[in-house]
Design a protein around this motif. Sequence first.
Motif, short mmCIF file in Angstrom:
data_model
loop_
_atom_site.label_atom_id
_atom_site.label_comp_id
_atom_site.label_asym_id
_atom_site.label_seq_id
_atom_site.Cartn_x
_atom_site.Cartn_y
_atom_site.Cartn_z
N LEU A 21 30.23 -0.77 -21.97
CA LEU A 21 29.95 -2.19 -22.16
C LEU A 21 28.59 -2.59 -21.58
O LEU A 21 28.25 -3.77 -21.59
CB LEU A 21 31.06 -3.02 -21.49
CG LEU A 21 32.43 -2.85 -22.11
CD1 LEU A 21 33.48 -3.52 -21.27
CD2 LEU A 21 32.43 -3.44 -23.51
N SER A 22 27.86 -1.60 -21.12
CA SER A 22 26.58 -1.96 -20.48
C SER A 22 25.52 -2.26 -21.52
O SER A 22 25.70 -2.01 -22.72
CB SER A 22 26.18 -0.80 -19.56
OG SER A 22 24.94 -0.31 -19.91
N ARG A 23 24.43 -2.84 -21.07
CA ARG A 23 23.41 -3.27 -22.02
C ARG A 23 22.41 -2.18 -22.36
O ARG A 23 21.76 -2.22 -23.40
CB ARG A 23 22.65 -4.48 -21.46
CG ARG A 23 23.43 -5.76 -21.57
CD ARG A 23 22.72 -6.88 -20.91
NE ARG A 23 21.46 -7.22 -21.58
CZ ARG A 23 20.64 -8.16 -21.15
NH1 ARG A 23 20.93 -8.84 -20.07
NH2 ARG A 23 19.53 -8.43 -21.78
N VAL A 24 22.23 -1.24 -21.45
CA VAL A 24 21.22 -0.22 -21.68
C VAL A 24 21.83 0.89 -22.55
O VAL A 24 22.92 1.37 -22.28
CB VAL A 24 20.73 0.37 -20.35
CG1 VAL A 24 19.58 1.31 -20.59
CG2 VAL A 24 20.34 -0.74 -19.43
N ARG A 27 23.13 4.21 -21.12
CA ARG A 27 24.38 4.11 -20.37
C ARG A 27 25.58 4.08 -21.31
O ARG A 27 26.65 4.59 -20.97
CB ARG A 27 24.37 2.85 -19.50
CG ARG A 27 23.29 2.89 -18.45
CD ARG A 27 23.44 1.76 -17.46
NE ARG A 27 23.24 2.27 -16.12
CZ ARG A 27 24.09 2.07 -15.11
NH1 ARG A 27 25.17 1.35 -15.32
NH2 ARG A 27 23.85 2.56 -13.93
N ASP A 100 15.49 -1.17 -25.47
CA ASP A 100 16.75 -0.43 -25.46
C ASP A 100 17.91 -1.30 -24.99
O ASP A 100 18.86 -0.83 -24.41
CB ASP A 100 16.62 0.82 -24.57
CG ASP A 100 16.32 0.46 -23.12
OD1 ASP A 100 15.98 -0.71 -22.88
OD2 ASP A 100 16.45 1.34 -22.26
N ASP A 101 17.80 -2.59 -25.31
CA ASP A 101 18.85 -3.52 -24.90
C ASP A 101 19.86 -3.69 -26.05
O ASP A 101 19.55 -4.28 -27.08
CB ASP A 101 18.20 -4.87 -24.56
CG ASP A 101 19.23 -5.85 -24.05
OD1 ASP A 101 20.43 -5.52 -24.05
OD2 ASP A 101 18.82 -6.95 -23.66
N VAL A 102 21.06 -3.15 -25.84
CA VAL A 102 22.04 -3.17 -26.92
C VAL A 102 22.38 -4.60 -27.33
O VAL A 102 22.57 -4.91 -28.50
CB VAL A 102 23.33 -2.44 -26.48
CG1 VAL A 102 24.33 -2.41 -27.61
CG2 VAL A 102 23.01 -1.06 -26.02
N GLU A 103 22.45 -5.48 -26.33
CA GLU A 103 22.88 -6.83 -26.62
C GLU A 103 21.90 -7.54 -27.53
O GLU A 103 22.28 -8.42 -28.30
CB GLU A 103 23.02 -7.61 -25.31
CG GLU A 103 24.30 -8.38 -25.24
CD GLU A 103 24.66 -8.69 -23.80
OE1 GLU A 103 25.60 -8.06 -23.32
OE2 GLU A 103 23.99 -9.51 -23.17
#
Lengths: 151, 779
Positions: A21-24, A27, A100-103
Amino acid sequence: METLFALLIGLLIGTGVFLLLSRVIVRVVLGLSFITYGGNLAILTVAGLREDAPPLLTLRGPYVDPLPQALILTAIVIGFATTALLLTVALRAYQVAGHDDVEAFGDSLARDPEAEDGLIADPEHQGPDRPDPEEPRTLVYSARPPGGDPS
Amino acid sequence: MTLAVFLPFLLAALCAWLGPRLGRRTGYVAALAFVPALLLALPLAGMPGALPALEVTRWVPTLGLALAFRGDGFSLLFATLIGVIGALASLYSVAYLSPHERFGRFYAYLLLFGGSMLGLVLSDNLIALFGFWEMTSVTSFLLIGLWHTRSAARDGAVKAFLVSALGGLGLLAAVAMIGLAGGSTTLSGLDVEALRASPLFTPALLLTLLAAFTKSAQLPFHLWLPTAMEAPTPVSAFLHSATMVKAGVLLVAKFGLLFGTSPLWSGIIVPVGLATLVWGAWIALRQTDLKALLAYSTVSQLGLLMSLYGLADAEGRFAATAHLLNHAAFKAALFFVVGIIDHETGTRELPRLGGLRKALPVTFAVALLAALSMAGVPPLGGFISKELFYEAMLHQGPLFIGVAVAGSALTFAYSFRLLRVFWGPPRSPPGADPHEAPPGLTGPAALLALAALTFGVWPGGAEALTRTAQNALDFAAYPGHLSLWHGVTPALLATFVTWGLGAALIAQSARVSTLGRRLTPRLNANTVYYALTEGVNVLSSRLIARTQGLALPDQLRIMLGAAALIAGYGVWRSPQVFHAIGPLPLALLPIAALLVAGALGVLLARSRLTAVVAVGLTGFGSAAAFLGLRAPDLALTQLLVEAVTVILFLLVFRSLPRSRDLPRTRWRYGVDLLLAASAGVGATLLVLAGVRFLAPPISPYYLANSYELGGGRNVVNVLLVDFRGFDTLGEITVVGMVALAVLGLVRVGKKGRAPGEAGPAPAPSTPPGTTRPKEKEEA
């Protein structure tokens, strides 16, 4: 013994979900690896952990259950393939998006950017076709089948 | 009987193939499909109250599924009706359809529908009955939507399907309940007493009624029938006058023998039927489109049939069966007539037509007979069955006969309104030159009109036909007869009142239409229907926008949360059975420590490299665990894979940005912790509950046969390569595909990157010509 492993599996999977569930993006990939570890150990544990011999017929029995081992062997390789693919996708996503920010990747599937209210999911499907506005709903005064005169 | 049901299905396939080759002549082949159904009439001719014949083809005996066809008098009568109208509609459409029509599709759908309908009426097995019922819904959807380029046809088809599918679901539940309570899946094998005593009786009754009402377009489900008239006219004649809509009537007639003892049954059906009779006739009277007029008239007549069968006594069944035959004859004939008028003048609009008597003399004669039968004028069949209807309603009380007279007066009025196109000064739209239709069109219509006449002038014949259903519908003891003259009875007086009222309605037609316009309620079934369908659309759009328009982690949160809730509920509800809490092996403790260290390490890691090292730690830890748990192959594989993974990570990291902190918002952090914790606890509980889940059954076989069958002493390897070789093949395929995908991504990436590979974060742009995933955010 099973209890110990059950707890360990819980820890691994919990960690995996938290990372997932992390943004990077890296990870997220690491999180999947953790879930793989947890899953593999779970298959083995569920089959029962015993102190018997490994399933090598050169040794003397009784042997431990070979089936979960075969399943896990497949799972390890598939897990590796998944990790490799995701890493490459992560790399590519970074190259395209510049971060690289998934959000922030967002989702372009569900929203139609042209829709004013942002409610229509797919512009092709806006509900049942109604009779054209000129025609009343229950009666249609077209007389002949389309495509020319019936003779 | 089995042949009669399945020949249409077989010929449907043939017609689909023949259609493009034979063109309109395919209709003759289609008509052939109904011949066996017509032959079913032979036993009827021989014996009044024909003996039931049973044909059973076993299908899935363990589920009580069988294709059981039971030819009792009523079923055979109905099947014959379907056969006659089906064959006539096929022949009629040969002359009716335009040469550009897609005949293959048309006739295939028509036959599929005919076959489903025959299956429905003859079926004795409840589950098969439901299956055929649904097939009639699907095939009528196809037929109504035949001209699918028109939005009105699509709308009509969807509406018909939605409404009848709703009833279909009701029937499915009803059939299941009847089967459970009655202890049999066949209609004839039901234990009626047990069913009546069962608590499922009332729900089954109500659901059966839902099915019957939706299919037979009773209030408030009548909305689909008029729009279903978008189908070609021969189809309308077949679907909506003789067969499909009567399926609901059939259900009420047959199941009335089961449910009729309950006061609820008549208490619901009769008022609904009478209301439908009056309301349908009232709307029909105000239509200007001839076909719409007939459509609402059908709604109204179905109400009449429903109310009669709903009485669930011998008198009602006798009258209803007689009227069933009459209605099929005159209504199909009238549809054919409207088709002819449409065909000759190019319009179905009442105000644009007039004086067609001279141009279309044969059609006029047919229309006159059929319409007078509908109006209930002697000496036609409709008159006789209407008298019986009045008789039955007189026995129910003054309110009932009052409503019946009102409905019939409206019927009388619209029947004459329909005939108006033949009188007055000749009028037709410019360019049309109406002249008598070819015999292919007038023939079928004339046959049916003659039938309507025969039923009237030869009541004995009509009665013999009606009486064939007497055993099946339990009215053998009813003493009534069909005849034109009963003497001066209250029913006859009621008929005179009807005529008077009807004539007044015709005379005051201008006032009636103003009144009608004023009385039109704003809230009708259609408004509700559109509000409902639109509501569902908007709701689902909103739901999609809210749930799927989110960023990926948020979507994941929703999914995981839902999973946690469902799984949590399961854990809470299930008995807590946890197995085998064995001794704590000290030798494994260091390994456990390694795994814990890895997990904590990755959670606390500040830098990317630390995180990867921590993952590696866990990986090597689980390899060690495999070793300790007597799985040397796994340990070996895990070690190799771990090494390659770390290398892979390091390779990729060269091109990714330096790790930085991307904080989650506070509530997200909390939610994530909660989700992670519940996932962990869930996994622990699952493992504890499932220990020894995979216990012995299969594994000893592998151990015993590994060497003999696979020739290997390492059982795990033999399992992978021999016993589960296809699994391994699949696995290799997956890895191969991943390799290709990685290769593709990496190569595109190389091209897409700015020159100087090892440079800092690359520019987000790609040169033209590369296939680049669509991505809007360019931060």
